[in-house]
Design an enzyme around this catalytic site. Structure first.
Site, short mmCIF file in Angstrom:
data_model
loop_
_atom_site.label_atom_id
_atom_site.label_comp_id
_atom_site.label_asym_id
_atom_site.label_seq_id
_atom_site.Cartn_x
_atom_site.Cartn_y
_atom_site.Cartn_z
N SER A 8 24.60 29.70 -20.87
CA SER A 8 25.15 31.05 -20.91
C SER A 8 26.67 30.97 -20.94
O SER A 8 27.30 30.52 -19.98
CB SER A 8 24.69 31.83 -19.68
OG SER A 8 25.46 33.00 -19.56
N HIS A 33 23.17 31.33 -25.09
CA HIS A 33 22.90 32.61 -24.42
C HIS A 33 24.21 33.40 -24.30
O HIS A 33 25.19 32.91 -23.73
CB HIS A 33 22.30 32.33 -23.04
CG HIS A 33 21.86 33.55 -22.31
ND1 HIS A 33 20.59 34.08 -22.44
CD2 HIS A 33 22.50 34.36 -21.43
CE1 HIS A 33 20.48 35.16 -21.67
NE2 HIS A 33 21.63 35.35 -21.04
N ASP A 35 25.93 36.94 -23.05
CA ASP A 35 25.75 38.10 -22.18
C ASP A 35 26.66 39.25 -22.60
O ASP A 35 27.88 39.13 -22.55
CB ASP A 35 26.07 37.71 -20.73
CG ASP A 35 24.98 36.81 -20.15
OD1 ASP A 35 23.80 37.15 -20.29
OD2 ASP A 35 25.33 35.77 -19.57
N MET A 37 27.77 43.03 -21.77
CA MET A 37 27.75 44.00 -20.65
C MET A 37 28.71 45.14 -20.96
O MET A 37 29.78 44.93 -21.52
CB MET A 37 28.19 43.31 -19.36
CG MET A 37 27.37 42.07 -19.03
SD MET A 37 27.82 41.40 -17.43
CE MET A 37 26.81 39.91 -17.40
N HIS A 66 21.83 38.75 -25.00
CA HIS A 66 21.23 39.46 -23.86
C HIS A 66 22.02 40.75 -23.64
O HIS A 66 23.14 40.71 -23.15
CB HIS A 66 21.31 38.52 -22.65
CG HIS A 66 20.78 39.10 -21.38
ND1 HIS A 66 20.92 38.48 -20.16
CD2 HIS A 66 20.07 40.24 -21.13
CE1 HIS A 66 20.35 39.21 -19.22
NE2 HIS A 66 19.84 40.30 -19.78
N MET A 68 22.97 43.85 -21.81
CA MET A 68 22.93 44.56 -20.53
C MET A 68 23.77 45.81 -20.71
O MET A 68 24.86 45.96 -20.15
CB MET A 68 23.46 43.65 -19.42
CG MET A 68 22.46 42.56 -19.04
SD MET A 68 23.24 41.15 -18.24
CE MET A 68 23.81 40.28 -19.69
N MET A 139 14.91 38.36 -15.13
CA MET A 139 16.17 38.20 -14.41
C MET A 139 15.90 37.69 -13.01
O MET A 139 15.07 38.24 -12.28
CB MET A 139 16.91 39.54 -14.29
CG MET A 139 17.61 40.03 -15.54
SD MET A 139 18.73 38.86 -16.34
CE MET A 139 19.90 38.52 -15.03
N GLY A 144 25.01 41.12 -14.10
CA GLY A 144 26.40 41.54 -13.99
C GLY A 144 27.38 40.38 -13.94
O GLY A 144 28.46 40.45 -14.50
N PHE A 145 26.96 39.31 -13.28
CA PHE A 145 27.91 38.20 -13.07
C PHE A 145 27.17 36.87 -13.09
O PHE A 145 26.02 36.80 -12.67
CB PHE A 145 28.61 38.36 -11.71
CG PHE A 145 29.36 39.66 -11.62
CD1 PHE A 145 30.66 39.78 -12.11
CD2 PHE A 145 28.75 40.79 -11.09
CE1 PHE A 145 31.34 40.99 -12.04
CE2 PHE A 145 29.41 42.01 -11.02
CZ PHE A 145 30.72 42.11 -11.51
N GLY A 147 27.07 32.89 -11.62
CA GLY A 147 27.43 32.25 -10.35
C GLY A 147 26.75 32.86 -9.13
O GLY A 147 27.14 32.55 -8.00
N ASP A 172 16.70 33.83 -16.17
CA ASP A 172 18.15 33.94 -16.27
C ASP A 172 18.75 34.37 -14.93
O ASP A 172 18.44 35.45 -14.43
CB ASP A 172 18.47 34.97 -17.37
CG ASP A 172 19.96 35.11 -17.64
OD1 ASP A 172 20.71 34.19 -17.29
OD2 ASP A 172 20.34 36.13 -18.24
N GLY A 173 19.62 33.52 -14.40
CA GLY A 173 20.34 33.85 -13.18
C GLY A 173 20.12 32.83 -12.08
O GLY A 173 19.01 32.67 -11.59
N GLY A 174 21.17 32.12 -11.74
CA GLY A 174 21.10 31.16 -10.64
C GLY A 174 20.23 29.95 -10.91
O GLY A 174 19.81 29.26 -9.98
N GLY A 194 24.27 29.34 -16.62
CA GLY A 194 25.70 29.43 -16.88
C GLY A 194 26.49 28.46 -16.04
O GLY A 194 26.88 27.38 -16.49
N SER A 195 26.70 28.83 -14.78
CA SER A 195 27.59 28.02 -13.94
C SER A 195 27.07 26.60 -13.73
O SER A 195 27.86 25.66 -13.67
CB SER A 195 27.84 28.72 -12.61
OG SER A 195 26.65 29.19 -12.06
C1 DX5 Z 1 23.82 37.57 -15.43
C2 DX5 Z 1 23.73 36.96 -16.83
C3 DX5 Z 1 23.37 35.52 -16.79
C4 DX5 Z 1 24.45 34.65 -16.16
C5 DX5 Z 1 23.88 33.33 -15.79
O1 DX5 Z 1 23.98 38.92 -15.52
O2 DX5 Z 1 22.74 37.63 -17.58
O3 DX5 Z 1 23.07 35.04 -18.09
O4 DX5 Z 1 25.54 34.47 -17.01
O5 DX5 Z 1 24.83 32.62 -15.04
P1 DX5 Z 1 24.39 31.69 -13.80
O6 DX5 Z 1 23.47 30.67 -14.34
O7 DX5 Z 1 25.68 31.16 -13.30
O8 DX5 Z 1 23.70 32.60 -12.81
ZN ZN Z 2 22.03 36.62 -19.43
#
Ligand code: DX5
Ligand code: ZN
Length: 214
Positions: A8, A33, A35, A37, A66, A68, A139, A144-145, A147, A172-174, A194-195
């Site tokens: 991501s 990926h 994002d 927003m 994606h 959002m 999700m 939104g973010f 990390g 997706d997420g964490g 992502g992170s």
């Molecule tokens: C969150 C995004 C994710 C995010 C993933 O709203 O949709 O794609 O960037 O980042 P990590 O893997 O760091 O949670």
């Molecule tokens: Zn995403």
């Protein structure tokens, strides 16, 4: 089912985005990926079709976009024209009938349609559109973010979804090496991260770690 890794780019260094994308592409990423927003559906603003169009020129990776955003149906054409290969809409932002219409349009253009649901949204909400979805993006943080910490209560949801759906299941997420094995066992086959990936010293090792986790 083979596992696809979708870095991501929200966690990438945007001052050298093409280099960041090349870094994960050369290291074996399967998808990119992206994002999107709007500051309404989620409390953050990221990128739009203009950036996607330029990313399209820098990589051969399929672009996994994606959305959002509220009223996603108003922006789908722009993201298709920008070169998206997969487009995900959130069920919290679109009615079932509108999702079906958008999905039919995307499929006709060779773009894969995805439906996403927030951690608190029950599986029931997407059941009526599943036959119109090429994949479901589950999700595992509140969008939104990047990390944020993975929310483990989504794992039973993935298992229940896999029992009734044989398309792609993306999480997706964490996502990191500690949770990836449980996600794959539950039935996920696309891991967006992502992170964990962009924050790694060696992105190839990081991606292989989550791909091979069991
Ligand atoms: C969150 C995004 C994710 C995010 C993933 O709203 O949709 O794609 O960037 O980042 P990590 O893997 O760091 O949670
Ligand atoms: Zn995403």
């Amino acid at each position: 089912m083979s596992i696809k890794i979708a870095p991501s780019i929200l966690s990438a260094d945007f001052s050298c985005l093409d280099r960041e994308i090349r870094r994960v592409e050369l290291a074996g990423a399967d998808l990119l990926h992206i994002d999107v927003m709007d500051g309404h559906f989620v409390p953050n603003i990221t990128i739009g079709p203009v950036v996607v169009r330029h990313i399209r020129k820098t990589t051969r990776l399929p672009l996994d976009v994606h959305l959002m955003i509220e009223e996603p149906q108003n922006f789908i054409d722009d993201f298709v024209r920008a070169g998206s290969n997969m487009i995900t809409m959130h069920i919290e932002t679109i009615s079932g009938s509108k999702f079906k219409a958008q999905s039919a349009k995307l499929r006709k253009k060779g773009v894969r349609a995805g439906v996403s649901l927030n951690p608190a949204t029950p599986l029931n909400r997407i059941k009526s559109v599943l036959s119109y979805a090429d994949f479901v993006l589950v999700m595992s943080v509140n969008p939104g973010f990047s990390g944020q910490e993975f929310i483990p209560s989504v794992i039973p949801k993935i298992k229940q979804l896999r029992a009734i759906f044989d398309g792609g299941i993306s999480v997706d997420g964490g996502v990191n090496d500690k949770v990836a094995g449980r996600l794959i066992k539950a039935g996920a086959n696309i891991l967006a991260a992502g992170s964990y990936i962009f924050g790694a010293d060696n992105v190839k090792v990081a991606m292989e770690r989550i791909r091979n986790a069991r």
